[in-house]
Scaffold this motif. Structure first.
Motif, PDB file in Angstrom:
ATOM      1  N   SER A  73      -2.528  14.578  -0.990  1.00 14.97           N
ATOM      2  CA  SER A  73      -2.430  13.776   0.227  1.00 14.97           C
ATOM      3  C   SER A  73      -1.148  12.956   0.178  1.00 14.97           C
ATOM      4  O   SER A  73      -0.547  12.772  -0.886  1.00 14.97           O
ATOM      5  CB  SER A  73      -3.635  12.846   0.342  1.00 14.97           C
ATOM      6  N   ARG A  74      -0.741  12.427   1.341  1.00 18.73           N
ATOM      7  CA  ARG A  74       0.466  11.610   1.380  1.00 18.73           C
ATOM      8  C   ARG A  74       0.316  10.384   0.474  1.00 18.73           C
ATOM      9  O   ARG A  74       1.258   9.968  -0.192  1.00 18.73           O
ATOM     10  CB  ARG A  74       0.743  11.121   2.806  1.00 18.73           C
ATOM     11  N   ARG A  75      -0.871   9.831   0.421  1.00 17.65           N
ATOM     12  CA  ARG A  75      -1.100   8.653  -0.414  1.00 17.65           C
ATOM     13  C   ARG A  75      -0.996   9.010  -1.898  1.00 17.65           C
ATOM     14  O   ARG A  75      -0.439   8.249  -2.690  1.00 17.65           O
ATOM     15  CB  ARG A  75      -2.464   8.059  -0.098  1.00 17.65           C
ATOM     16  N   GLU A  76      -1.507  10.169  -2.267  1.00 17.07           N
ATOM     17  CA  GLU A  76      -1.402  10.603  -3.665  1.00 17.07           C
ATOM     18  C   GLU A  76       0.054  10.828  -4.048  1.00 17.07           C
ATOM     19  O   GLU A  76       0.497  10.440  -5.129  1.00 17.07           O
ATOM     20  CB  GLU A  76      -2.211  11.885  -3.875  1.00 17.07           C
ATOM     21  N   ALA A  78       2.651   9.446  -2.750  1.00 11.22           N
ATOM     22  CA  ALA A  78       3.364   8.165  -2.775  1.00 11.22           C
ATOM     23  C   ALA A  78       3.108   7.372  -4.047  1.00 11.22           C
ATOM     24  O   ALA A  78       3.894   6.486  -4.398  1.00 11.22           O
ATOM     25  CB  ALA A  78       2.977   7.329  -1.554  1.00 11.22           C
ATOM     26  N   ARG A  79       2.039   7.673  -4.749  1.00  6.71           N
ATOM     27  CA  ARG A  79       1.776   6.983  -6.010  1.00  6.71           C
ATOM     28  C   ARG A  79       2.691   7.487  -7.130  1.00  6.71           C
ATOM     29  O   ARG A  79       2.816   6.846  -8.163  1.00  6.71           O
ATOM     30  CB  ARG A  79       0.313   7.156  -6.402  1.00  6.71           C
ATOM     31  N   ALA A  82       8.717   8.352  -4.447  1.00  5.15           N
ATOM     32  CA  ALA A  82       9.217   7.566  -3.320  1.00  5.15           C
ATOM     33  C   ALA A  82      10.445   8.263  -2.741  1.00  5.15           C
ATOM     34  O   ALA A  82      11.328   8.695  -3.494  1.00  5.15           O
ATOM     35  CB  ALA A  82       9.572   6.157  -3.756  1.00  5.15           C
ATOM     36  N   ARG A 104       3.683  -1.455  -1.498  1.00  7.05           N
ATOM     37  CA  ARG A 104       2.393  -1.465  -2.205  1.00  7.05           C
ATOM     38  C   ARG A 104       1.260  -0.922  -1.356  1.00  7.05           C
ATOM     39  O   ARG A 104       0.118  -0.821  -1.829  1.00  7.05           O
ATOM     40  CB  ARG A 104       2.037  -2.892  -2.635  1.00  7.05           C
ATOM     41  N   THR A 106       0.381   1.949  -0.436  1.00  6.27           N
ATOM     42  CA  THR A 106      -0.313   3.132  -0.960  1.00  6.27           C
ATOM     43  C   THR A 106      -1.380   2.760  -1.981  1.00  6.27           C
ATOM     44  O   THR A 106      -2.340   3.490  -2.180  1.00  6.27           O
ATOM     45  CB  THR A 106       0.700   4.111  -1.592  1.00  6.27           C
ATOM     46  N   HIS A 107      -1.227   1.598  -2.631  1.00 10.71           N
ATOM     47  CA  HIS A 107      -2.216   1.133  -3.607  1.00 10.71           C
ATOM     48  C   HIS A 107      -3.245   0.188  -2.987  1.00 10.71           C
ATOM     49  O   HIS A 107      -4.395   0.157  -3.410  1.00 10.71           O
ATOM     50  CB  HIS A 107      -1.515   0.416  -4.766  1.00 10.71           C
ATOM     51  N   GLY A 109      -3.918  -0.229   0.622  1.00 10.12           N
ATOM     52  CA  GLY A 109      -4.640   0.324   1.755  1.00 10.12           C
ATOM     53  C   GLY A 109      -4.875  -0.711   2.842  1.00 10.12           C
ATOM     54  O   GLY A 109      -4.302  -1.808   2.839  1.00 10.12           O
ATOM     55  N   GLN A 158       6.087   0.853  -5.170  1.00  7.87           N
ATOM     56  CA  GLN A 158       5.060   1.893  -5.187  1.00  7.87           C
ATOM     57  C   GLN A 158       4.659   2.260  -6.608  1.00  7.87           C
ATOM     58  O   GLN A 158       3.668   2.953  -6.809  1.00  7.87           O
ATOM     59  CB  GLN A 158       5.579   3.165  -4.508  1.00  7.87           C
TER      60      GLN A 158
END
Length: 268
Positions: A73-76, A78-79, A82, A104, A106-107, A109, A158
């Motif tokens: 996923s985009r969030r995964e 981004a962790r 960048a 931050r 992405t961490h 929410g 990030q």
């Protein structure tokens, strides 16, 4: 040999019928800086976007560690990674700290408040980019180099260990270009951040990058160290110029420079 933190194999991207990237491969180790160079339209930005999962390839795949980017996923993503485009945009009234706090997201929410770890990551990102004393300044108050550092700081917040930079020194005066490149170099060496950077300036690429990928019309025509590229004759061929590389008598980068006094178009 260090295990790659980012890799791709056989990446091909099409925009309509036009093939913007063809059979592109890359491997990035922790703490390594890799330059993507080539004429305008050679596929540098497309390669970065495909590595970041922002563009879907028609063939090939990219991976972060052992995981395919397409499966994340985009969030995964981004962790771990960048991506800083050529001309990022944010409201001028936003402060440096507010911009970095966005990194931050992405961490944190939508529903969680910033905790001690988030605050520490923000502090670290500001200090790593030399912007701790600029936290309350509006973006409109910053110089070009300071603004670019603010965007890199947001990317670092990030806690991404992979940084993709698209022309990070474009439109900056030479002093600010050096400032940004020095930051990139320190992040790789002191923090172990792996960096892929599309860049136009050959001198800058030769100065700080461990490996260089040369693209021509979407195809990878060279992948290796700067001294090997200097000896290959490919710069003259791909960029259609004449020139020579000069080895510098110095222990620190840059190791090679490009002598530009005779550069001109070459008639095919």
């Amino acid at each position: 040999m260090k295990k790659p933190m980012l890799s791709c194999s056989g990446l091909s991207v099409k925009y309509g019928r036009r093939e913007a990237l063809s059979d592109f491969s890359l491997s990035l180790a922790p703490g390594e800086i890799r330059a993507l160079i080539g004429p305008n339209g050679s596929g540098k930005s497309t390669a970065l976007q495909a590595l970041a999962g922002l563009t879907r390839p028609v063939a090939g795949s990219a991976a972060i560690g052992d995981r395919a980017v397409a499966s994340m996923s985009r969030r995964e993503i981004a962790r771990h990674l960048a991506f800083l485009p050529q001309q990022p945009v944010a409201p001028d009234e936003m402060t440096v700290e507010q911009l970095v706090r966005q990194g931050r997201f992405t961490h944190v929410g939508l529903f969680r408040s910033y905790g001690p770890r988030d605050e520490e990551a923000i502090r670290w990102a500001l200090e790593s980019t030399g912007l701790a004393d600029f936290a309350d300044r509006g973006l409109r108050e910053l110089s070009g180099g300071e603004r670019q550092r603010a965007w890199i700081s947001a990317a670092l917040a990030q806690e991404a260990q992979i940084l993709l930079l698209d022309e990070p020194t474009s439109f900056l005066d030479i002093g600010y270009q050096i400032e940004v490149l020095d930051l990139v170099y320190r992040l790789s060496r002191e923090r172990g951040v792996g960096i892929v950077m599309a860049i136009h300036d050959l001198n800058q690429a030769m100065s700080i990058c461990d490996r260089i990928s040369l693209l021509e019309e979407g195809r990878l025509v060279f992948d290796g160290q700067a001294h090997a590229l200097a000896d290959s004759g490919l710069i003259e061929k791909v960029f259609r110029v004449q020139g020579r590389f000069v080895q510098l008598a110095t222990e620190a980068p840059p190791h090679f420079d490009v002598h530009l006094s005779r550069w001109r178009d070459i008639t095919p």
